[in-house]
Scaffold this motif. Sequence first.
Motif, PDB file in Angstrom:
ATOM      1  N   ALA A 166       0.839  -1.206   0.000  1.00  0.00           N
ATOM      2  CA  ALA A 166       0.000   0.000   0.000  1.00  0.00           C
ATOM      3  C   ALA A 166       0.875   1.257   0.000  1.00  0.00           C
ATOM      4  N   LEU A 167       1.925   1.233   0.814  1.00  0.00           N
ATOM      5  CA  LEU A 167       2.781   2.427   0.895  1.00  0.00           C
ATOM      6  C   LEU A 167       3.643   2.590  -0.347  1.00  0.00           C
ATOM      7  N   SER A 168       4.125   1.479  -0.889  1.00  0.00           N
ATOM      8  CA  SER A 168       4.983   1.660  -2.060  1.00  0.00           C
ATOM      9  C   SER A 168       4.156   2.107  -3.262  1.00  0.00           C
ATOM     10  N   GLU A 169       2.890   1.676  -3.321  1.00  0.00           N
ATOM     11  CA  GLU A 169       2.010   2.163  -4.383  1.00  0.00           C
ATOM     12  C   GLU A 169       1.905   3.688  -4.311  1.00  0.00           C
ATOM     13  N   MET A 170       1.796   4.190  -3.089  1.00  0.00           N
ATOM     14  CA  MET A 170       1.654   5.628  -2.888  1.00  0.00           C
ATOM     15  C   MET A 170       2.957   6.369  -3.207  1.00  0.00           C
ATOM     16  N   LEU A 171       4.086   5.694  -2.985  1.00  0.00           N
ATOM     17  CA  LEU A 171       5.370   6.391  -3.077  1.00  0.00           C
ATOM     18  C   LEU A 171       6.168   6.100  -4.343  1.00  0.00           C
TER      19      LEU A 171
END
Length: 391
Positions: A166-171
């Motif tokens: 989820a975080l890497s998708e955002m970043l």
Amino acid sequence: MLSVALAGKPNAGKSTFYKAATLADVDVGNYPFTTIDPNRGVSYARTRCPCLDREERCGNCEDGVRYVGVELLDVAGLVPGAHEGRGLGNQFLDALTNADVILAVVDASGGTNEEGEPVEVGTYDPVEEADFVEEELEQWLAGIIEKNWESVVRKSRSPDFDIDEALSEMLTGFGATEYDVAASLRALEYPEDPQQWTDEHREALASDVRERTKPIVLVANKADAAPPENLERLRETDKPVVAATADGELALRKAAEAGVVDYLPGDDDFDIVGDVSDAQATGLEKIREVSEANGGTGVQEALNTAVYDVLDMVTAYPVQNETKWTDGTGEMLPDAFLLERGSTPKDLAYAVHSDIGEGYLHAVDARSARRIGEDYELEEGDVIKIVSTAN
Ligand SMILES: Nc1nc2c(ncn2[C@@H]2O[C@H](COP(=O)(O)OP(=O)(O)OP(=O)(O)O)[C@@H](O)[C@H]2O)c(=O)[nH]1
């Protein structure tokens, strides 16, 4: 191609650095926002050419000095509060997301205030802005994380929720891979439940991800006009620091182009070989003084520090003929690739072409004429023959 970005306040000397490093024709002026749009050009890392280990020069270096292309990005002036949209704000920060490493240019002479406006030399403390680019980037990133947090919380209700994903998708837009995010989550202590995260957690994540994905080299520019204590104090900061004179480098490159001096970018000295006026001679001697004190003008050193020290790259040279070190057309050492330390011959094969990588069979170290294993880690200056079904 590796991407190096120049960032810093207006008037720090980014355009001059860019122009010197690329010899591209950009506007240079003593007022904010000379550079309105991101400028993209090609500059070089300097290294020792492997042909020095042979009798003849390869023809792709300058007498053993090899320049390996990197992309150089000159991004328009950043002012305090850019992360909140001040100045050119987000446009500036967006342009930085493509960069692998940032050269944060500061006016070490103390002749530019916090807004980037020219002031009397020595009246502003450049140490104040040593963390400036880093802080703007991190606050901007923290803002993005906060804005998207609701969606992470929503996703966390799903049974197959994976916080790394989820975080890497955002970043990813910032250049962070899932690997970076995972490393960051491991390095710091975060609550498992996204709902428990506070602003401090998000800021810590922003700062850690920034450090992993956008390392910074501080360029203490205008070293020619800087009080020595400014340079010393900048060197005491926690970043790699290179003292530089961008306009000194620009003058040298122009003089070299005109055939007046014998100088290669990154040399620590130069010879005057043509006719110069008294004023030119005085100017050149001033540059020599600064170069002597700092081991060169600092422009090439800043690029090399970014590429070889901070990003820890090695230069590898693929060849088809391991005896002559030539390609299929007989050209000697035609290509040089920058790869992260730890890369293998197969990584080099992929860098040459995805087909060569996919068809990879084995590799030969051209120096020893020996086959090298698949897990061999490439070293600076390696000359490698790749054997592939796609050759
Ligand atoms: N003394 C000195 N002045 C320099 C040096 N490098 C640049 N300058 C001067 O600093 C001023 C600003 O330089 P620029 O390169 O336009 O600065 P910039 O950071 O690109 O500014 P913006 O485009 O407005 O963001 C110019 O007058 C340059 O001649 C240097 O090494 N020494």
